[in-house]
Scaffold this active site. Structure first.
Site, mmCIF file in Angstrom:
data_model
loop_
_atom_site.group_PDB
_atom_site.id
_atom_site.type_symbol
_atom_site.label_atom_id
_atom_site.label_comp_id
_atom_site.label_asym_id
_atom_site.label_seq_id
_atom_site.Cartn_x
_atom_site.Cartn_y
_atom_site.Cartn_z
ATOM 1 N N LYS A 1 0.647 -1.310 0.413
ATOM 2 C CA LYS A 1 -0.144 0.031 -0.158
ATOM 3 C C LYS A 1 1.231 1.160 0.114
ATOM 4 O O LYS A 1 1.462 1.327 0.406
ATOM 5 C CB LYS A 1 -1.093 0.228 1.096
ATOM 6 C CG LYS A 1 -1.910 1.333 1.623
ATOM 7 C CD LYS A 1 -2.797 1.089 2.677
ATOM 8 C CE LYS A 1 -3.337 2.683 2.532
ATOM 9 N NZ LYS A 1 -4.786 2.638 3.074
ATOM 10 N N GLU B 1 7.805 -6.945 1.433
ATOM 11 C CA GLU B 1 5.837 -6.265 2.042
ATOM 12 C C GLU B 1 5.237 -7.567 1.949
ATOM 13 O O GLU B 1 4.991 -8.104 3.367
ATOM 14 C CB GLU B 1 5.549 -5.161 1.784
ATOM 15 C CG GLU B 1 5.703 -3.722 2.528
ATOM 16 C CD GLU B 1 5.529 -3.989 3.703
ATOM 17 O OE1 GLU B 1 4.900 -4.013 4.737
ATOM 18 O OE2 GLU B 1 5.825 -2.253 4.238
ATOM 19 N N LYS C 1 -2.732 -1.944 -3.668
ATOM 20 C CA LYS C 1 -3.152 0.022 -3.416
ATOM 21 C C LYS C 1 -2.303 0.769 -4.067
ATOM 22 O O LYS C 1 -1.359 1.011 -2.884
ATOM 23 C CB LYS C 1 -4.150 0.041 -1.946
ATOM 24 C CG LYS C 1 -5.093 1.113 -1.938
ATOM 25 C CD LYS C 1 -5.453 1.168 -0.695
ATOM 26 C CE LYS C 1 -5.792 2.405 -0.871
ATOM 27 N NZ LYS C 1 -6.485 2.493 0.822
ATOM 28 N N SER D 1 -10.398 5.790 -4.538
ATOM 29 C CA SER D 1 -11.490 7.034 -4.401
ATOM 30 C C SER D 1 -11.151 7.713 -5.612
ATOM 31 O O SER D 1 -11.565 7.999 -6.791
ATOM 32 C CB SER D 1 -11.796 7.589 -3.346
ATOM 33 O OG SER D 1 -10.624 8.035 -2.756
ATOM 34 N N TYR E 1 -15.523 1.120 -6.223
ATOM 35 C CA TYR E 1 -17.117 1.936 -5.612
ATOM 36 C C TYR E 1 -18.311 1.829 -7.219
ATOM 37 O O TYR E 1 -19.211 2.101 -6.497
ATOM 38 C CB TYR E 1 -16.491 2.901 -5.454
ATOM 39 C CG TYR E 1 -16.111 3.303 -3.956
ATOM 40 C CD1 TYR E 1 -16.135 3.419 -3.171
ATOM 41 C CD2 TYR E 1 -14.340 3.331 -4.269
ATOM 42 C CE1 TYR E 1 -15.206 3.127 -1.637
ATOM 43 C CE2 TYR E 1 -13.236 3.972 -3.264
ATOM 44 C CZ TYR E 1 -14.564 3.660 -1.887
ATOM 45 O OH TYR E 1 -12.952 3.274 -1.112
HETATM 46 N N1 LIG Z 1 -6.192 2.768 6.690
HETATM 47 C C1 LIG Z 1 -7.069 3.481 5.685
HETATM 48 C C2 LIG Z 1 -7.631 3.822 3.687
HETATM 49 N N2 LIG Z 1 -7.606 2.329 3.898
HETATM 50 C C3 LIG Z 1 -9.176 2.821 2.700
HETATM 51 C C4 LIG Z 1 -8.583 3.969 2.030
HETATM 52 C C5 LIG Z 1 -8.287 4.443 0.299
HETATM 53 C C6 LIG Z 1 -9.624 4.002 0.107
HETATM 54 C C7 LIG Z 1 -10.249 4.898 -1.048
HETATM 55 O O1 LIG Z 1 -9.141 6.070 -1.632
HETATM 56 O O2 LIG Z 1 -10.383 4.469 -1.715
HETATM 57 C C8 LIG Z 1 -7.618 4.483 3.261
HETATM 58 C C9 LIG Z 1 -7.363 5.547 3.216
HETATM 59 C C10 LIG Z 1 -5.996 5.205 3.495
HETATM 60 O O3 LIG Z 1 -4.228 5.262 3.988
HETATM 61 O O4 LIG Z 1 -5.657 6.837 3.459
HETATM 62 MG MG LIG Z 2 3.692 -5.088 6.391
#
Ligand SMILES: NCc1[nH]cc(CCC(=O)O)c1CC(=O)O
Ligand SMILES: [Mg+2]
Length: 332
Positions: free
Chosen positions: A202, A241, A256, A282, A321
């Site tokens: 991530k 990771e 992600k 998003s 979404y």
């Molecule tokens: N733990 C937070 C989390 N869980 C899912 C998303 C992002 C989802 C998206 O942007 O659709 C995030 C945002 C972040 O890490 O700030």
């Molecule tokens: Mg990790």
């Protein structure tokens, strides 16, 4: 290349592109509803539904989420990933509401399981919807995000989610060591069957912008998340990771954001062969919306192309979404 020595004019690749039928016959990747996980932002009755940057997506009440889950099962969707919108009054330094069985996530999980028992529900494990500083972890006095103390809190949160009915918990916080600790905590509490979908790879991404509005973290967030989320330039580190999380007992791995990180989807899938999930975040949704509203392209066509490309890259499932909408396009 599999020992292939074709050359023109013997080989004409356009032969297999000349009709819908033949293109379909030779298509290598496909999207089906069961590949799609619906991202759902929950809200309390009376809190606003609209998310300005994400037209077409609304925050849902518990009742609406249960209705959606029922439709999702009928449409054959893969599952639902739930996130709560939390107002400032429900946030504190410890993220206490994360451990409350009566919080929005808990009430939604119970309502969904009552109305649509077969729905697969995935609960995000991270403190950001519950902390007053908007970070995914606990903050030390000097402003650093504390790793090991946060992991303890995440274990409590994961067990709370399991107790309220989530099938899958999805740590999205990027603390080191949390997958193994959560696995142990779940097992000790008797939840050996609750799976872990690790947000293993991530990145600290600008593409999460609309989400932070959606869950109410934007105003709260102090600074950025670069001391725990990955640097977008790093690929080898992403494989490390993933390796750690596999060793700690992750059942599924996530990459992600999605579209700008498809190389990592391919590499993680190739290396581990675990079910690999990509998150069309998003900001990716917002881009598709904004560009189509500006007349740049057709939303449905661009959406389906992006989803297909996730599959081509090796994703087994995609959180989006637009899952319900895409499933309709696939079956209409
Ligand atoms: N733990 C937070 C989390 N869980 C899912 C998303 C992002 C989802 C998206 O942007 O659709 C995030 C945002 C972040 O890490 O700030
Ligand atoms: Mg990790």
């Amino acid at each position: 290349m599999k020992n292939y020595h074709g050359s023109f004019p013997l080989t004409r690749l356009r032969r297999l592109r000349k009709s819908n039928g033949i293109r379909s016959l030779v298509r290598e990747s496909r999207v089906s509803p069961s590949d799609l996980i619906q991202g759902v932002i929950l809200r309390e009755e009376g809190d606003p539904a609209a998310i300005p940057a994400m037209r077409g997506v609304e925050r849902l009440t518990v009742t609406e989420a249960a209705d959606l889950a029922e439709r999702a099962v009928k449409a054959g969707l893969g599952g639902l990933a739930l996130f709560p919108y939390t107002s400032a009054s429900d946030r504190d330094a410890a993220g206490s509401r994360a451990f409350d069985h009566e919080n929005l996530m808990g009430r939604a999980a119970r309502a969904i399981k009552q109305q649509a028992p077969e729905a697969v529900i995935i609960g995000d494990v991270a403190l950001d919807p519950y902390t007053d500083h908007g970070h995914d972890g606990l903050m030390g006095e000097d402003g650093t995000i504390l790793n090991d103390q946060t992991v303890e809190a995440l274990c409590r949160q994961a067990v709370t989610l399991a107790q309220t009915g989530f099938d899958v918990v999805a740590p999205s916080d990027m603390m080191d060591g949390r997958v193994g600790a959560i696995r142990q905590a779940l097992d000790r509490a008797g939840f050996e069957d609750v799976a872990i979908l690790s947000y293993a790879v991530k990145y600290a991404s600008a593409f999460y912008g609309p989400y932070r509005d959606a869950v109410g973290s934007r105003g709260a967030l102090k600074g950025d998340k670069r001391t725990y989320q990955m640097d977008p330039g790093n690929a080898e580190e992403g494989l490390r990771e993933a390796a750690l999380d596999v060793g700690e007992g992750a059942d599924m791995l996530m990459v992600k954001p999605g579209l700008a990180y498809l190389d990592m989807v391919t590499r993680v899938k190739d290396q581990w062969g675990l079910p690999t999930v990509a998150f069309q975040v998003s900001g990716e949704y917002a881009m598709l919306r904004a560009a189509s509203e500006a007349g740049a392209f057709d939303f449905d066509a661009a959406l389906m192309e992006a989803l297909l490309c996730f599959k081509r890259a090796g994703a087994d499932a995609i959180i989006t979404y637009a899952a319900e909408h895409a499933a309709k396009l696939l079956t209409d």
